[in-house]
Design an enzyme around this catalytic site. Structure first.
Site, mmCIF file in Angstrom:
data_model
loop_
_atom_site.group_PDB
_atom_site.id
_atom_site.type_symbol
_atom_site.label_atom_id
_atom_site.label_comp_id
_atom_site.label_asym_id
_atom_site.label_seq_id
_atom_site.Cartn_x
_atom_site.Cartn_y
_atom_site.Cartn_z
ATOM 1 C CB SER A 253 -1.396 0.395 1.179
ATOM 2 O OG SER A 253 -0.340 -0.283 2.592
ATOM 3 C CE LYS A 254 -2.610 6.184 -2.532
ATOM 4 N NZ LYS A 254 -3.455 7.028 -3.948
ATOM 5 N NE ARG A 255 -3.721 5.572 4.347
ATOM 6 C CZ ARG A 255 -4.191 6.600 4.441
ATOM 7 N NH1 ARG A 255 -3.624 6.986 6.311
ATOM 8 N NH2 ARG A 255 -4.821 6.908 4.137
#
Ligand code: GLU
Length: 493
Positions: A253-255
């Protein structure tokens, strides 16, 4: 023997994802190895979220990596159009066929009615699911409602009990109970198909023989299989590829990791190394060597060597591998690659107007604008001390900016400025109060060339990356803060 045909079918709804490139790579290898074809199809039936910019970014990102397709919206081919939004009539034809055969039905329930239905089911302690109300309408009733122009969707029938066997090339037969399947909408009220109908129709009409897709699609496989059966079509061979994961094993995930291919391009990774790393995701060469080219991967490719343990996309490992590639380049090739990366005329031309008015010699360019040629910066915490704002408000402003800019789809100076303005106003600040923070995060300096122009030129990936760096430096929000701040974000609209 039929020719092997594989495809990648991305939805153009965001940044070009490394997961798309990974699945594309495996489909490409499989097709090439069997002397077959690899197709690119754009699944843009979600009118709200799909954009042409995103579509273009997918082409650019895949091409940068060296992934080429034999047929696609931009290169044509005998089975076009390859963009689903241009194939509506085709889907209607097949939706009507299902209606006529009694495998699908009209449903006129409004979103409010369906909400109420689900609420009642939940109140009874049941799992919310479509209750088949459309099936209970008589033919006359259906006709009357159609004549009256009532909005409707078309749904597919699904068995109520038993299991569906999904033959997966990696896992063998996977059994999924039918009672987990809803009566899926096939045609939406906007007249466009859902993924399920469009995907099956297109894979069939485009002669796809093998579908290698991400394992997040496995739970819905029964619906696709049922559709093949309803149409009487031969189903392609299915292969559900393991999902990429963050180093902590959660879904990529881009987090936690930048997930956009263009981020890696802007950071200065070699496309060959990136592709090599994606090839290492759940797969290995027979001799276990780490470094290999696309051609070598095609030559040795074997689906049986895909392992199901979730492959970890680890930026540090990728950097290590990239370093291996860089060290083996000839100095000439190395210099040429650097030039192409950011010392190319196109990029320099964007920067020139900004620095030209501010330097007296070329040698002043690097100290003034070196941040155009960097990835992460050495951020100076002192620069985030604000004359007017308390430290926590600075953290809040930076986080709101990051969230808003993460959601910004069209990246230009006007839109970037508008976002900053919105955040500033919401915090009862002037644009110029926010500027010092942006200089600190984006340029690493107290002042430099125009930071708004710089953000446009750096692009969304590097800009967001540096804002994230700043947020982390200042202290990322706690769980409680995240909740509160997300409410503020919602107020921003
Ligand atoms: N449009 C789907 C996606 O975005 C395609 C999935 C599939 O390969 O069937 O991933």
């Amino acid at each position: 023997m039929t020719t092997v045909r594989t495809r990648i079918a991305p939805s153009p709804t965001g940044d070009p994802h490394v997961g798309t490139a990974y699945i594309a790579l495996f489909n490409l290898c499989f097709a090439r190895q069997h002397g077959g074809q690899f197709i690119l199809r754009i699944e843009d039936t979600d009118q709200v979220r799909s954009t042409r910019e995103s579509e273009q970014q997918i082409y650019d990102a895949l091409r940068w990596l060296g992934i080429e397709w034999d047929e696609g919206p931009d290169v044509g081919g005998p089975h076009g159009p390859y963009r689903q939004s241009e194939r509506s009539e085709i889907y209607w034809k097949y939706a009507r066929e299902l209606l006529e055969k009694g495998h699908a039905f009209y449903c006129f329930a409004t979103p409010e009615e369906l909400d109420q239905m689900r609420a009642e089911q939940q109140a009874r302690g049941e799992t919310p699911r479509y209750d088949g109300r459309g099936l209970r309408l008589s033919q006359d009733e259906v006709q009357q409602r159609l004549d009256a122009g009532q909005p409707y969707v078309i749904r597919m029938k699904v068995p109520e009990e038993g299991v569906c066997v999904v033959p997966d090339l990696l896992r063998g037969d996977v059994e999924i109970p039918w009672d987990r399947m809803d009566m899926q909408v096939l045609m939406k009220a906007d007249g466009l198909p859902t993924y399920f109908l469009a995907n099956v129709v297109d894979d069939h009409l485009m002669g796809i023989t093998h579908v290698l897709r991400g394992e997040e699609w496995l739970p819905s496989a029964p619906k696709l299989i049922k559709l093949y059966e309803y149409f009487g079509w031969e189903q392609p061979q299915l292969c559900y590829m393991p999902l990429l994961r963050n180093p902590d094993k959660s879904k990529l995930s881009k987090r936690k990791n930048p997930t956009s291919v263009t981020f890696y391009q802007r950071m200065g990774y070699l496309p060959e190394a990136m592709l090599n790393y994606l090839g290492r995701m759940g797969w290995s060469m027979p001799d276990e060597r780490e470094k290999f080219t696309l051609d070598e991967m095609v030559e040795h490719f074997d689906l049986q060597r895909v392992s199901l343990g979730g492959p970890i996309f680890d930026v540090e490992k990728l950097s290590w591998l990239n370093g291996q590639w860089l060290r083996e380049l000839s100095p000439e090739r190395f210099a040429a690659e650097v030039q192409q990366w950011a010392l190319n005329p196109e990029y320099l031309l964007k920067i020139a107007p900004l620095v030209q008015q501010r330097v007296e010699t070329f040698s002043q360019i690097a100290p003034l604008a070196g941040f155009f040629f960097s990835g992460a910066l050495n951020l100076d915490p002192a620069l985030f001390q604000h004359k007017k704002l308390a430290a926590d408000q600075v953290r809040l402003v930076m986080q709101l900016l990051l969230w808003k800019l993460e959601a910004l789809r069209q990246w230009d100076k006007e839109r970037i400025t508008a976002v900053i303005q919105t955040v500033a106003e919401h915090q009862q600040l002037k644009l110029r109060d926010v500027m010092p923070l942006l200089f600190a995060a984006i340029t690493g300096q107290a002042s430099s060339v125009s930071v708004l122009d710089a953000m446009e030129i750096l692009g969304p990936d590097l800009t967001r990356f540096r804002l994230r760096q700043a947020v982390e430096l200042l202290g990322a929000p706690s769980k409680k803060e995240t909740k509160e701040w997300e409410k503020l974000l919602a107020e921003l609209g």
